[in-house]
Write a protein that holds these residues in place. Structure first.
Motif, mmCIF file in Angstrom:
data_model
loop_
_atom_site.group_PDB
_atom_site.id
_atom_site.type_symbol
_atom_site.label_atom_id
_atom_site.label_comp_id
_atom_site.label_asym_id
_atom_site.label_seq_id
_atom_site.Cartn_x
_atom_site.Cartn_y
_atom_site.Cartn_z
ATOM 1 N N SER A 256 3.525 5.906 -2.939
ATOM 2 C CA SER A 256 4.783 6.577 -3.247
ATOM 3 C C SER A 256 5.082 6.530 -4.742
ATOM 4 O O SER A 256 5.498 7.535 -5.342
ATOM 5 N N ASP B 292 0.823 -1.212 0.000
ATOM 6 C CA ASP B 292 0.000 0.000 0.000
ATOM 7 C C ASP B 292 0.855 1.259 0.000
ATOM 8 O O ASP B 292 0.637 2.182 -0.784
ATOM 9 N N GLY B 293 1.851 1.300 0.898
ATOM 10 C CA GLY B 293 2.718 2.470 0.984
ATOM 11 C C GLY B 293 3.524 2.662 -0.284
ATOM 12 O O GLY B 293 3.676 3.792 -0.774
#
Length: 359
Positions: free
Chosen positions: A100, A95-96
């Motif tokens: 990004s 998810d992160g």
């Protein structure tokens, strides 16, 4: 990879202008000599890049040169931001990284393309789950992911559908597939591709043994063969049914995979309760009262009947039709009518028995 490094150099030069070769080397964790070789590769590919020596020298692009992130068009830029629900990325722990990556892509897009890409991410949402889907059990993909990306064999303890006992297998994974919100492990077992639902894997251990995949077989190939095996199971039980027109849309939505087109429909079995009528294609269905008397209850709008041909893999599967009550009738074959009669009697016994005993 060299291609990734070349793109990184190109994007850094677009963002920073002139960059010293030793700084590029430090950022990309390679030697200065490698940076100069990469610059030569970019130049050979037609990128106007050059090196300047001296105290204030460095690597630069020709003034005014920009690349649209490997040549992305406006439509391609928008396509990157039409994303499915976040479940797949969450399950993989990405998810992160996804957020990004999209921010980086957005920053690197040509200015004229950015508004459309941003608007697309806010105006288009893809949710792969079906309506009223039950909550799925949480799945830990870490061990499976490790086996897939390290090319190691995997030992699993697996429970097949409809069983309570578990089985132990050693498998050779091709990869993971997310279909309609459900994760599957695609792997060879004894040199044959098999499908394992991730939420039925009770335990998994990555071995030290290297994976033994069949030569020339990729994940997409194995998945396609397995998908076809699931979706194209032999449907040897042919049924003729009639459906009340007011329930036809819902019927098609629920039973659609088993409805035959005109080209697929075969003559009804000779031992059916009535004459074999012509098959009626799904999109050209006509009221059965033109061929079969509509002697069911109700004469209001939508109470006329529509004839359809169905095909099931086994006779027992026809019990699916009981959910429609008196709005669906099986006309042929006699064996299917008998199967539904037995199932309906069993249900009647279940609900009426205790009440009679209480009296």
């Amino acid at each position: 990879m060299k291609s990734d490094r070349l793109l990184s150099i190109l994007l850094l030069l677009q963002t920073r202008g002139r960059v010293p070769a030793d700084e590029l080397a430090r950022r990309l964790e390679v030697s200065t000599r490698t940076i100069y070789r990469d610059v030569e590769s970019l130049s050979t590919a037609g990128v106007p890049v050059y090196a300047e020596r001296g105290r204030h020298g460095g690597i630069s692009l020709l003034a005014g040169f920009r690349t649209d992130v490997t040549g992305l068009t406006s439509d391609e830029s928008r396509a990157l931001f039409v994303l499915a629900a976040q479940g797949a990325h969450s399950a993989l722990g990405l998810d992160g990284a996804l957020g990004s990556a999209l921010r980086k892509v957005m920053a690197a897009l040509p200015a004229p393309h950015r508004p459309a890409a941003e608007l697309t991410s806010r105006r288009i949402l893809v949710d792969p789950d079906r309506w009223l889907a039950r909550p799925r059990p949480s799945v830990d993909l870490d061990v499976l992911n490790t086996a897939v990306f390290t090319d190691r064999r995997l030992r699993i303890r697996y429970r097949h559908g409809g069983e309570t006992a578990t089985h132990r297998y050693t498998v050779d994974p091709y990869g993971l597939v997310a279909k309609a919100g459900t994760w599957y492990l695609v792997a060879d077992r004894r040199a044959r591709a098999q499908l394992f639902r991730a939420d039925r894997i009770q335990a998994a251990t990555v071995t030290e043994a290297p994976v033994r995949r069949r030569d020339g077989v990729e994940l997409a190939d194995a998945w396609e063969a397995l998908r076809r095996k699931v979706e194209e199971r032999p449907a040897n039980v042919r049924l003729k049914v009639r459906v009340r027109r007011r329930r036809l849309e819902m019927f098609r939505r629920i039973v659609g995979p088993f409805v035959l087109d005109a080209e697929e429909a075969a003559p009804a079995p000779a031992d059916g309760p009535g004459p074999a009528d012509e098959a009626v294609p799904v999109d050209e269905a006509v009221p059965v009262d033109e061929a079969v008397p509509a002697d069911g209850p109700g004469e209001g709008e939508g109470d006329d009947w529509v004839a359809l041909d169905l095909a099931y893999p086994v006779l027992r599967a026809a019990c699916q039709l009981l959910q429609f009550g008196a709005d669906v009738e099986v006309l042929e074959p006699a064996a299917a009518r008998a199967e539904l009669t037995r199932a309906a009697a069993s249900i009647t016994s279940l609900y009426c028995g205790p009440a009679e005993a209480a009296e």
